[in-house]
Motif scaffolding. Structure first.
Motif, PDB file in Angstrom:
ATOM      1  N   ALA A  92       0.888  -1.156   0.000  1.00 35.29           N
ATOM      2  CA  ALA A  92       0.000   0.000   0.000  1.00 35.29           C
ATOM      3  C   ALA A  92       0.928   1.207   0.000  1.00 35.29           C
ATOM      4  O   ALA A  92       1.778   1.347   0.887  1.00 35.29           O
ATOM      5  CB  ALA A  92      -0.887   0.008   1.240  1.00 35.29           C
ATOM      6  N   VAL A  93       0.798   2.038  -1.032  1.00 37.72           N
ATOM      7  CA  VAL A  93       1.598   3.263  -1.094  1.00 37.72           C
ATOM      8  C   VAL A  93       0.787   4.355  -0.406  1.00 37.72           C
ATOM      9  O   VAL A  93      -0.343   4.640  -0.817  1.00 37.72           O
ATOM     10  CB  VAL A  93       1.886   3.674  -2.553  1.00 37.72           C
ATOM     11  N   VAL A  94       1.376   4.935   0.660  1.00 30.83           N
ATOM     12  CA  VAL A  94       0.627   5.940   1.432  1.00 30.83           C
ATOM     13  C   VAL A  94       1.260   7.320   1.242  1.00 30.83           C
ATOM     14  O   VAL A  94       2.350   7.438   0.678  1.00 30.83           O
ATOM     15  CB  VAL A  94       0.567   5.554   2.933  1.00 30.83           C
ATOM     16  N   ASP A  95       0.581   8.348   1.751  1.00 30.04           N
ATOM     17  CA  ASP A  95       1.102   9.700   1.508  1.00 30.04           C
ATOM     18  C   ASP A  95       2.069  10.197   2.574  1.00 30.04           C
ATOM     19  O   ASP A  95       2.491  11.357   2.529  1.00 30.04           O
ATOM     20  CB  ASP A  95      -0.039  10.711   1.260  1.00 30.04           C
ATOM     21  N   ALA A  96       2.435   9.345   3.540  1.00 35.43           N
ATOM     22  CA  ALA A  96       3.519   9.697   4.473  1.00 35.43           C
ATOM     23  C   ALA A  96       4.738   8.872   4.103  1.00 35.43           C
ATOM     24  O   ALA A  96       4.601   7.693   3.751  1.00 35.43           O
ATOM     25  CB  ALA A  96       3.112   9.397   5.910  1.00 35.43           C
ATOM     26  N   GLY A  97       5.904   9.476   4.198  1.00 36.20           N
ATOM     27  CA  GLY A  97       7.112   8.738   3.820  1.00 36.20           C
ATOM     28  C   GLY A  97       8.206   8.844   4.856  1.00 36.20           C
ATOM     29  O   GLY A  97       7.992   9.359   5.966  1.00 36.20           O
ATOM     30  N   MET A  98       9.395   8.358   4.460  1.00 36.48           N
ATOM     31  CA  MET A  98      10.534   8.381   5.384  1.00 36.48           C
ATOM     32  C   MET A  98      10.926   9.808   5.755  1.00 36.48           C
ATOM     33  O   MET A  98      11.567  10.029   6.771  1.00 36.48           O
ATOM     34  CB  MET A  98      11.735   7.642   4.788  1.00 36.48           C
ATOM     35  N   ASN A  99      10.527  10.783   4.938  1.00 32.92           N
ATOM     36  CA  ASN A  99      10.838  12.170   5.304  1.00 32.92           C
ATOM     37  C   ASN A  99       9.945  12.617   6.470  1.00 32.92           C
ATOM     38  O   ASN A  99      10.314  13.518   7.212  1.00 32.92           O
ATOM     39  CB  ASN A  99      10.660  13.117   4.110  1.00 32.92           C
ATOM     40  N   ASP A 100       8.781  11.989   6.629  1.00 31.10           N
ATOM     41  CA  ASP A 100       7.870  12.333   7.741  1.00 31.10           C
ATOM     42  C   ASP A 100       8.222  11.535   8.995  1.00 31.10           C
ATOM     43  O   ASP A 100       8.199  12.065  10.098  1.00 31.10           O
ATOM     44  CB  ASP A 100       6.423  12.013   7.350  1.00 31.10           C
ATOM     45  N   LEU A 101       8.500  10.252   8.822  1.00 31.42           N
ATOM     46  CA  LEU A 101       8.812   9.367   9.953  1.00 31.42           C
ATOM     47  C   LEU A 101       9.962   8.465   9.511  1.00 31.42           C
ATOM     48  O   LEU A 101       9.751   7.500   8.762  1.00 31.42           O
ATOM     49  CB  LEU A 101       7.577   8.523  10.327  1.00 31.42           C
ATOM     50  N   ILE A 102      11.155   8.772  10.001  1.00 26.30           N
ATOM     51  CA  ILE A 102      12.341   8.062   9.496  1.00 26.30           C
ATOM     52  C   ILE A 102      12.708   6.857  10.367  1.00 26.30           C
ATOM     53  O   ILE A 102      13.552   6.048   9.986  1.00 26.30           O
ATOM     54  CB  ILE A 102      13.544   9.038   9.387  1.00 26.30           C
ATOM     55  N   ARG A 103      12.045   6.695  11.516  1.00 26.30           N
ATOM     56  CA  ARG A 103      12.471   5.668  12.466  1.00 26.30           C
ATOM     57  C   ARG A 103      12.475   4.244  11.883  1.00 26.30           C
ATOM     58  O   ARG A 103      13.414   3.492  12.126  1.00 26.30           O
ATOM     59  CB  ARG A 103      11.640   5.722  13.759  1.00 26.30           C
ATOM     60  N   PRO A 104      11.433   3.838  11.102  1.00 21.68           N
ATOM     61  CA  PRO A 104      11.503   2.493  10.523  1.00 21.68           C
ATOM     62  C   PRO A 104      12.710   2.326   9.590  1.00 21.68           C
ATOM     63  O   PRO A 104      13.406   1.311   9.644  1.00 21.68           O
ATOM     64  CB  PRO A 104      10.181   2.370   9.746  1.00 21.68           C
ATOM     65  N   SER A 105      12.991   3.338   8.764  1.00 27.75           N
ATOM     66  CA  SER A 105      14.107   3.232   7.816  1.00 27.75           C
ATOM     67  C   SER A 105      15.450   3.274   8.525  1.00 27.75           C
ATOM     68  O   SER A 105      16.363   2.528   8.186  1.00 27.75           O
ATOM     69  CB  SER A 105      14.088   4.393   6.821  1.00 27.75           C
ATOM     70  N   LEU A 106      15.568   4.141   9.517  1.00 27.64           N
ATOM     71  CA  LEU A 106      16.873   4.387  10.139  1.00 27.64           C
ATOM     72  C   LEU A 106      17.236   3.365  11.203  1.00 27.64           C
ATOM     73  O   LEU A 106      18.383   2.940  11.302  1.00 27.64           O
ATOM     74  CB  LEU A 106      16.872   5.805  10.734  1.00 27.64           C
ATOM     75  N   TYR A 107      16.263   2.992  12.023  1.00 32.48           N
ATOM     76  CA  TYR A 107      16.563   2.078  13.139  1.00 32.48           C
ATOM     77  C   TYR A 107      15.836   0.744  13.010  1.00 32.48           C
ATOM     78  O   TYR A 107      15.828  -0.034  13.959  1.00 32.48           O
ATOM     79  CB  TYR A 107      16.120   2.680  14.481  1.00 32.48           C
ATOM     80  N   ASP A 108      15.169   0.539  11.897  1.00 32.33           N
ATOM     81  CA  ASP A 108      14.326  -0.645  11.788  1.00 32.33           C
ATOM     82  C   ASP A 108      13.289  -0.667  12.907  1.00 32.33           C
ATOM     83  O   ASP A 108      12.915  -1.727  13.420  1.00 32.33           O
ATOM     84  CB  ASP A 108      15.187  -1.918  11.871  1.00 32.33           C
ATOM     85  N   ALA A 109      12.854   0.503  13.324  1.00 34.63           N
ATOM     86  CA  ALA A 109      11.917   0.591  14.445  1.00 34.63           C
ATOM     87  C   ALA A 109      10.549   0.058  14.023  1.00 34.63           C
ATOM     88  O   ALA A 109      10.093   0.311  12.910  1.00 34.63           O
ATOM     89  CB  ALA A 109      11.784   2.046  14.894  1.00 34.63           C
ATOM     90  N   TYR A 110       9.912  -0.672  14.926  1.00 36.94           N
ATOM     91  CA  TYR A 110       8.579  -1.208  14.656  1.00 36.94           C
ATOM     92  C   TYR A 110       7.535  -0.246  15.211  1.00 36.94           C
ATOM     93  O   TYR A 110       7.506   0.037  16.406  1.00 36.94           O
ATOM     94  CB  TYR A 110       8.421  -2.581  15.325  1.00 36.94           C
ATOM     95  N   HIS A 111       6.687   0.253  14.356  1.00 40.21           N
ATOM     96  CA  HIS A 111       5.551   1.079  14.796  1.00 40.21           C
ATOM     97  C   HIS A 111       4.281   0.341  14.415  1.00 40.21           C
ATOM     98  O   HIS A 111       4.096  -0.003  13.233  1.00 40.21           O
ATOM     99  CB  HIS A 111       5.563   2.441  14.089  1.00 40.21           C
ATOM    100  N   ASP A 112       3.434   0.116  15.397  1.00 38.00           N
ATOM    101  CA  ASP A 112       2.162  -0.537  15.111  1.00 38.00           C
ATOM    102  C   ASP A 112       1.348   0.344  14.150  1.00 38.00           C
ATOM    103  O   ASP A 112       1.339   1.565  14.289  1.00 38.00           O
ATOM    104  CB  ASP A 112       1.402  -0.730  16.424  1.00 38.00           C
ATOM    105  N   ILE A 113       0.711  -0.298  13.165  1.00 27.60           N
ATOM    106  CA  ILE A 113      -0.095   0.450  12.199  1.00 27.60           C
ATOM    107  C   ILE A 113      -1.532  -0.060  12.242  1.00 27.60           C
ATOM    108  O   ILE A 113      -1.769  -1.268  12.214  1.00 27.60           O
ATOM    109  CB  ILE A 113       0.476   0.294  10.765  1.00 27.60           C
ATOM    110  N   GLN A 114      -2.465   0.852  12.352  1.00 25.75           N
ATOM    111  CA  GLN A 114      -3.887   0.489  12.370  1.00 25.75           C
ATOM    112  C   GLN A 114      -4.565   1.111  11.165  1.00 25.75           C
ATOM    113  O   GLN A 114      -4.161   2.185  10.714  1.00 25.75           O
ATOM    114  CB  GLN A 114      -4.557   1.047  13.619  1.00 25.75           C
TER     115      GLN A 114
END
Ligand code: LLP
Length: 379
Positions: A268-290
């Motif tokens: 699913a391509v969404v309108d938020a990207g790594m420029n908005d939230l870099i934690r998954p890309s940078l630290y492999d951080a897991y953020h729950d998504i609903q």
């Protein structure tokens, strides 16, 4: 509520619930009632959040002149100035802070050369390993932070000869720490050094244990440990939490732009990207998504952003209701190091920020950037 906010303010938008920030502040305060809670501004430096934390009684931990400017704009308070690379201008501007936490002998020498009469603390590197992502582990000898224990004597000579005002010691061994025993080793080491330096005739007043407290920390255990480590000590205890106070308060709202099914992988391509939230890309951080979706069926799908990098993803192989264009997603625990680490990469205007106030009302606390603002400082 998220649907309404998305309709009114568009997406991507950060939403912070101030009720949760207050809850976290009070929870921490209840186990360390005497301590100064100096909020780590880097976690989320929005002025409304700073003003809110100030109203609860928090002080601030800052790491740059820009953060100092923000804190003063928000009304000021008790300020700890940390950071491994303060410039001369930043040191000069720091007048009035509660403590400037010095990280190297060179920085001490500069403060002495500049004849600054500013209260300083030594940030000690206790050489303690923490089980966290290597990029956010700071208490090991191999990291650039703090002064190693065996250089403390040298630091004290510079302080004596420069007539500097040493008021405390600090440490910060990393972020996202829930292991109370690791924190205890660092804090005990700091207390020991504190008493040793006091015994040499320095009038130390501040014992700053830094931040890094995970939201999963067992607070009762933590509180008892602090009592034990600081028992019988007459000192002002300081903590510098960032994540603990604001991480869980925030979500990043984003909308599905497209679905892509390439036979083996679904995106699913969404309108938020790594420029908005870099934690998954940078630290492999897991953020729950609903997802806010009408579908009763579930599927495994990877949530990616629009930025032209394979590293621009928000969650891999997540089990979510079947998504379609226009569906809304919210990415949890995005209140810390979300917006504050965002950028304009790919010339994307930064997201809007919205607060849910104590009475449940909604207020925009930062408008979405415009294309004009992207080029405003370029002739
Ligand atoms: N004090 C000092 C001196 C720090 O360097 C930091 C964080 C804190 C306090 C606050 O740490 P916290 O309580 O928020 O864990 N961007 C990373 C975290 C980097 C933390 C850097 N220093 C992330 O998104 O996980």
């Amino acid at each position: 509520m998220y649907q309404k906010i998305a309709e009114k303010y568009g997406t991507p938008t950060y939403v912070y619930d101030f009720r949760k920030i207050k809850e976290q502040y009070n929870k921490l305060k209840s186990v360390v009632p005497e301590a100064l809670i100096a909020y780590a501004v880097k976690a989320n430096s929005n002025l409304s959040i700073l003003r809110f934390l100030r109203s609860l009684g928090a002080g601030f931990d800052i790491v740059s002149g820009g953060e100092l400017y923000r804190v003063r704009k928000a009304g000021g308070g008790e300020i700890i100035f940390s950071g491994v690379g303060k410039t001369e201008d930043e040191l000069r501007d720091a007048a009035g802070v509660l403590s400037l936490n010095v990280e190297s002998l060179d920085e001490l020498a500069l403060i002495s050369e500049m004849k600054l009469s500013i209260p300083i603390s030594l940030r000690i590197n206790p050489d303690i390993s923490v089980d966290t992502h290597p990029y956010i582990s700071t208490g090991l000898r191999s990291s650039k932070f703090g002064i190693p224990l065996e250089l403390v004597d040298q630091a004290l000579s510079i302080i004596k000869s420069g007539n500097l005002s040493l008021v405390g010691l600090s440490c910060h061994i990393g972020s996202h720490i829930s292991d109370v025993s690791v924190l205890k080793s660092a804090y005990s080491c700091l207390r020991e050094k504190f008493e040793e330096i006091r015994a040499c005739g320095f009038d130390l007043k501040i014992l700053d244990f830094g931040g890094g407290l995970s939201v999963d920390l067992d607070l009762q255990k933590f509180g008892s440990m602090i009592k034990e480590v600081t028992s019988g000590l007459d000192a002002k205890i300081v903590f510098e939490p960032g994540k603990f106070l604001v991480a869980e308060s925030g979500v990043l709202l984003t909308k599905v732009l497209y679905r892509k099914d390439n036979g083996t992988h679904k995106f699913a391509v969404v309108d938020a990207g790594m420029n908005d939230l870099i934690r998954p890309s940078l630290y492999d951080a897991y953020h729950d998504i609903q997802a806010i979706s009408g579908s009763p069926n579930m599927e495994e799908i990877t949530i990616v952003g629009p930025v032209c990098e394979t590293g621009c993803f928000l969650g891999k192989a997540r089990l979510l209701p079947v998504l379609k264009r226009g569906d809304l997603l919210f990415i949890r625990d995005s209140g810390a190091y979300g917006f504050s680490m965002s950028s304009n990469y790919n010339s994307r205007p930064r997201a809007c920020e919205v607060a849910i106030e104590l009475d449940g009302s909604i207020r925009c606390i930062r408008t979405r950037e415009s294309y004009e603002s992207l080029v405003a400082s370029e002739p």
